[in-house]
Design a protein around this motif. Structure first.
Motif, PDB file in Angstrom:
ATOM      1  N   LYS A 316       0.854  -1.191   0.000  1.00 35.48           N
ATOM      2  CA  LYS A 316       0.000   0.000   0.000  1.00 35.48           C
ATOM      3  C   LYS A 316       0.885   1.235   0.000  1.00 35.48           C
ATOM      4  N   ASN A 317       0.486   2.275  -0.728  1.00 39.76           N
ATOM      5  CA  ASN A 317       1.294   3.495  -0.784  1.00 39.76           C
ATOM      6  C   ASN A 317       0.407   4.692  -1.136  1.00 39.76           C
ATOM      7  N   GLN A 320       1.495   8.436  -2.308  1.00 41.61           N
ATOM      8  CA  GLN A 320       2.918   8.283  -2.596  1.00 41.61           C
ATOM      9  C   GLN A 320       3.789   8.743  -1.418  1.00 41.61           C
ATOM     10  N   LYS A 488       6.499  -9.488  -5.565  1.00 39.28           N
ATOM     11  CA  LYS A 488       5.087  -9.828  -5.762  1.00 39.28           C
ATOM     12  C   LYS A 488       4.746 -10.999  -4.843  1.00 39.28           C
ATOM     13  N   TYR A 535      -5.302  -9.205  -0.570  1.00 40.52           N
ATOM     14  CA  TYR A 535      -4.266  -9.053  -1.594  1.00 40.52           C
ATOM     15  C   TYR A 535      -4.199 -10.343  -2.398  1.00 40.52           C
ATOM     16  N   TYR A 539       0.457 -10.090  -6.411  1.00 43.05           N
ATOM     17  CA  TYR A 539       0.269  -8.648  -6.221  1.00 43.05           C
ATOM     18  C   TYR A 539       1.509  -7.979  -5.636  1.00 43.05           C
ATOM     19  N   LEU A 541       3.047  -3.525  -5.512  1.00 40.16           N
ATOM     20  CA  LEU A 541       3.127  -2.195  -6.109  1.00 40.16           C
ATOM     21  C   LEU A 541       4.577  -1.809  -6.399  1.00 40.16           C
ATOM     22  N   SER A 542       4.729  -0.677  -7.052  1.00 39.51           N
ATOM     23  CA  SER A 542       6.042  -0.145  -7.410  1.00 39.51           C
ATOM     24  C   SER A 542       6.000   1.370  -7.270  1.00 39.51           C
ATOM     25  N   THR A 545       5.128   2.904 -12.805  1.00 37.69           N
ATOM     26  CA  THR A 545       3.986   2.219 -13.400  1.00 37.69           C
ATOM     27  C   THR A 545       4.414   1.539 -14.694  1.00 37.69           C
ATOM     28  N   GLU A 572       9.345  -5.205 -13.243  1.00 39.52           N
ATOM     29  CA  GLU A 572       7.989  -5.734 -13.290  1.00 39.52           C
ATOM     30  C   GLU A 572       8.033  -7.237 -13.486  1.00 39.52           C
ATOM     31  N   ASP A 644      -5.221  -8.838 -11.733  1.00 41.22           N
ATOM     32  CA  ASP A 644      -4.989  -7.657 -12.579  1.00 41.22           C
ATOM     33  C   ASP A 644      -4.475  -8.124 -13.935  1.00 41.22           C
TER      34      ASP A 644
END
Length: 799
Positions: A316-317, A320, A488, A535, A539, A541-542, A545, A572, A644
């Motif tokens: 979670k971010n 930012q 991930k 989650y 999954y 985040l980074s 994008t 990724e 996703d």
């Protein structure tokens, strides 16, 4: 036989002796016959070579060694090249310490998030687990040592782990619980494999001919040796006959006698014994001839840090808030910031050479730190003084870094968890912090799934799992943006534990662990049944994008273009899932069949290729007893997690057989709603009646009942021993540190007493002890005395 010349020099007694260790960690040697000894050591994420006398669960100290991230952590990197590099380092360190056989990697499927040993395993998905394990094996064995993938197979719980029968249907066995091992064996070519403690459909894994010979050796081409888990040899004769080689730990003359008597009576063919000796010698002689490697501890430590950094998962971010801004003040709160939780407990416990912590390391980073507060006791108990200090410190900073996680008693070998919650004192402090501060970043440390309902109160969550000795700096690199998180999740985080279909009876407390859910483990269940998760599998985040485009399907695989559309470099993980919407054979909606990790500068694009292989479209056909491909159209899903999906394509495959299993009566398996499977439907899937518990309170205890059943013994003395054992376990639990030897005893069956006492007891003596336990004291003592004299007499004959 490859070593006939040596074997023909050996007596029956010598050949039988080679099938058991000479100590806790060493194989038997006969130097005068040209047979050396090799040293085995725990080592899934570090080398645990014990000093002095050895014991399986770490009672005695081990030599200092590099503690790398655990398997659960490394799996989040989704990078087999990185895992292989760690394997090279582990192999070199093993060699430098005189260790020939490393007991790892562990790759059991994470059937349920409560399994106490999940931190040692890679994934809930067999394809990912197999790929990671194969990479680790290749790395380890490149340094002249043997890898030992474990625990083969269908080993999913710690409670009663030596006395539990995993009841699983044939298709699920092959597709879920054996596929990871198959990939590990075919692509890693391990020189050894460790059999599991448990039974599989009524047969102990260590004496299962179909598992150890028909599948492992004949079908997969395994050429190494099979070693029992420590104390996991039930019937040594059956084990040797059906494909197991080495009974560990050493049982002096106990195991040797069993084999000698079996050969002399005609129960075991000496030709079969010769075959096992030959197969074992093939590996032992090769390993003993290797030269020792050397290592550079600083280089090992730097690799441990890089491996940890590349495995961090940003969950979670909001706004930012990460990476941290240099101009913002930071408060560090939480016991784990000073004394990190960086590895699990049990036989994998490493005496880490160089453990770093956040409080000492953060001075090297461009952050303005207002201070550190412990915040909570490591053991889950309230402490208002610590809470007050933490709240006062938090009010002085722009951002709170709150270090949370599971403590040592929460996840350990020998002990399954009872819930998914973090310690209550940590959650209590979080509530207090959230009431006075809106910019909280949680830094999480845990080796397995935890409840995440508290995340609504924080701006960011970044998860390091159990990151090894260099995890603190790896996390600081991620928090400050030196490293862009690219991990991930390799397991699903459910909304509630009850949502996991196996949770109704996990861990199984009786003789049978019923794998009612079949194929629908982890994301296969949640994705197919469309049940919400916190989650999803895959999954992460980074700080940047990524965009996906130009999906092309080739005869041998797919290609897709990935573009970094953000403002900073990052990596990724491209994931390929395969499904078949119109299949006649029930299957999960999506199954992972390929993945690739790609590093991209800001604005950079790359074409990524993921090849099909023999596992991409297959299912196990119980009619043909082989893997087949169902003909028709398949969906190819390309995504950044199982939930996703960015691009979809289709491909047509030809059928390999027109014989299809009958799906009638399996409606819940067809829909994926396996949380409601009945006995009748599970029996239909099994192809036989569901086994019924055969032991009830008041019944006499049996050789394969665990010692925890002493509470029901007819002997008052036996019940008293149970009360003492239970009291000591609870005392250890209150201290916050599991007593692994007591846990081992608690779950150990009576028959294992003959395998774990260094030759003090044999099976005849154990049988006599059981007579005493069942209330026949005088009769049992008489039998025990006779068995003791017979054992000593036989030992004198062998000496």
């Amino acid at each position: 036989m490859k070593h006939r010349e040596i074997i023909e020099q050996l007596t029956l007694a010598e050949k039988a002796a080679l099938m058991s260790g000479k100590s806790v960690w060493e194989t038997k040697d006969f130097p005068e016959k040209g047979i050396p000894s090799v040293f085995l050591s725990d080592g899934p994420h570090g080398i645990r070579k014990q000093e002095g006398s050895g014991d399986h669960l770490g009672l005695n100290a081990s030599v200092p060694a590099t503690c790398f991230p655990t398997a659960a952590t490394l799996a989040n990197s989704w990078d087999p090249n990185l895992v292989e590099e760690v394997g090279v380092a582990l192999g070199a360190e093993a060699s430098s310490l005189g260790v020939h056989v490393v007991l790892g990697p562990g790759l059991n499927i994470k059937r349920n998030p409560l399994c106490g040993r999940n931190f040692e395993y890679y994934s809930e998905d067999p394809y990912q687990a197999g790929k990671m394990a194969a990479a680790m094996i290749r790395g380890l064995q490149s340094q002249g040592v043997a890898a030992t993938p474990k625990h083969f197979a269908v080993n999913s719980q710690e409670l009663r782990r030596m006395a539990s029968d995993s009841v699983v249907d044939e298709r699920t066995l092959r597709e879920i619980y054996l596929t990871g091992f198959e990939i590990a064996v075919r692509e890693g070519n391990p020189k050894a494999i460790m059999s599991a403690y448990n039974k599989i459909n009524g047969i102990y894994a260590n004496e299962d001919k179909r598992l150890l010979r028909d599948i492992l050796r004949d079908e997969w081409g395994f050429t190494g040796f099979v070693v029992s888990d420590w104390g996991g040899s039930n019937d040594h004769v059956l084990g040797v006959e059906n494909g197991s080689h080495l009974e560990m730990p050493g049982t002096t003359t106990v195991g040797q006698k069993e084999l000698i008597v079996a050969v002399q009576s005609g129960r075991l063919s000496e030709r079969v014994l010769d075959e096992r000796v030959d197969e074992l010698l093939q590996v032992v002689l090769e390993l003993a001839a290797q030269e020792k490697r050397s290592i550079h501890p600083e280089g090992q430590h730097r690799l441990a840090q890089r491996a940890a950094a590349e495995s961090i998962v940003l969950l979670k971010n909001d706004e930012q808030i990460l990476p941290l801004k240099a101009e913002k003040t930071v408060a560090i709160i939480g016991e784990f910031a000073q004394n990190p939780r960086y590895q699990g407990a049990g036989s994998s416990l490493i005496n880490a050479r160089q453990v770093e912590n956040t409080v000492d390391s953060i001075v090297d980073y461009s952050l303005t730190v207002v201070g550190y507060a412990q915040g909570y006791q490591r053991i889950d108990q309230p402490d208002e003084t610590l809470v007050t200090e933490a709240i006062a410190l938090a009010k002085q900073a722009d951002t709170v870094l709150y270090y949370m996680g599971l403590d040592e008693i929460s996840e350990s070998e020998g002990l399954d968890r009872s819930h998914l919650n973090l310690p209550q004192n940590q959650l209590y402090l979080l509530g207090k912090l959230a009431a006075v501060h809106e910019n909280i970043v949680v830094v999480l440390s845990a080796g397995s799934v935890v409840d995440m309902s508290w995340t609504q109160h924080v701006k960011a969550v970044i998860h390091g799992y159990l990151a090894g000795e260099a995890g603190a700096r790896a996390m600081l690199d991620a928090l400050t943006g030196i490293v862009n998180p690219s991990g991930k999740l390799s397991e699903t985080y459910p909304v509630n534990l009850a949502d996991v279909p196996s949770s109704k009876d996990f861990p199984a407390e009786g003789d049978y662990a019923l794998y009612r859910e079949g194929l629908y483990v982890g994301y296969r269940y949640f994705d197919t049944s469309k049940k919400a998760v916190h989650y999803p599998f895959g999954y992460g985040l980074s700080y940047t994008t990524f965009a996906y485009s130009d999906l092309l399907v080739h005869e041998t695989g797919i290609s897709v273009t990935v573009t970094n559309t953000g403002t900073c470099a990052g990596a990724e993980v491209v994931q390929l899932y395969v499904g078949k919407e119109d299949g006649a054979i029930f299957r999960p909606k999506k199954e992972l069949k390929g993945f690739a990790k790609v590093y991209l500068e800001a604005g950079q694009s790359k074409e990524i290729t993921i090849s099909f292989d023999d596992k991409t479209f297959r299912y196990f056909n119980t009619l043909t007893n082989s893997f087949e491909v169902e003909g028709g159209v398949y969906q190819l899903y390309i995504g950044t997690s199982v939930s996703d999906i960015r691009l979809v394509a289709e491909v047509t495959q030809a059928a390999t057989t027109d014989q299809l299993p009958d799906m009638a009566g399996l409606e819940r398996y067809q829909s994926g709603q396996v949380d409601q499977v009945t006995d009748e439907e599970f029996a239909r899937l099994l192809g036989r009646p569901v086994p019924v518990e055969s032991w009830t309170i008041g019944q006499e205890l049996r050789l394969n009942d665990p010692l925890l059943k002493l509470q029901y013994a007819k002997s008052g003395l036996a019940r008293l021993i149970y009360k003492l054992l239970h009291h000591l376990l609870k005392k250890a639990e209150k201290k916050g540190k599991p007593d692994l030897n007591l846990l081992f005893l608690y779950n150990m069956p009576f028959r294992a007493l003959a395998k774990m006492t260094g030759g003090m007891l044999d099976q005849q003596m154990v049988a006599a002890i059981l007579v005493i336990v069942n209330g026949h004291f005088i009769k049992g003592v008489s039998q025990l005395w006779k068995a003791f004299r017979a054992k000593n007499s036989y030992q004198k004959q062998l000496s």
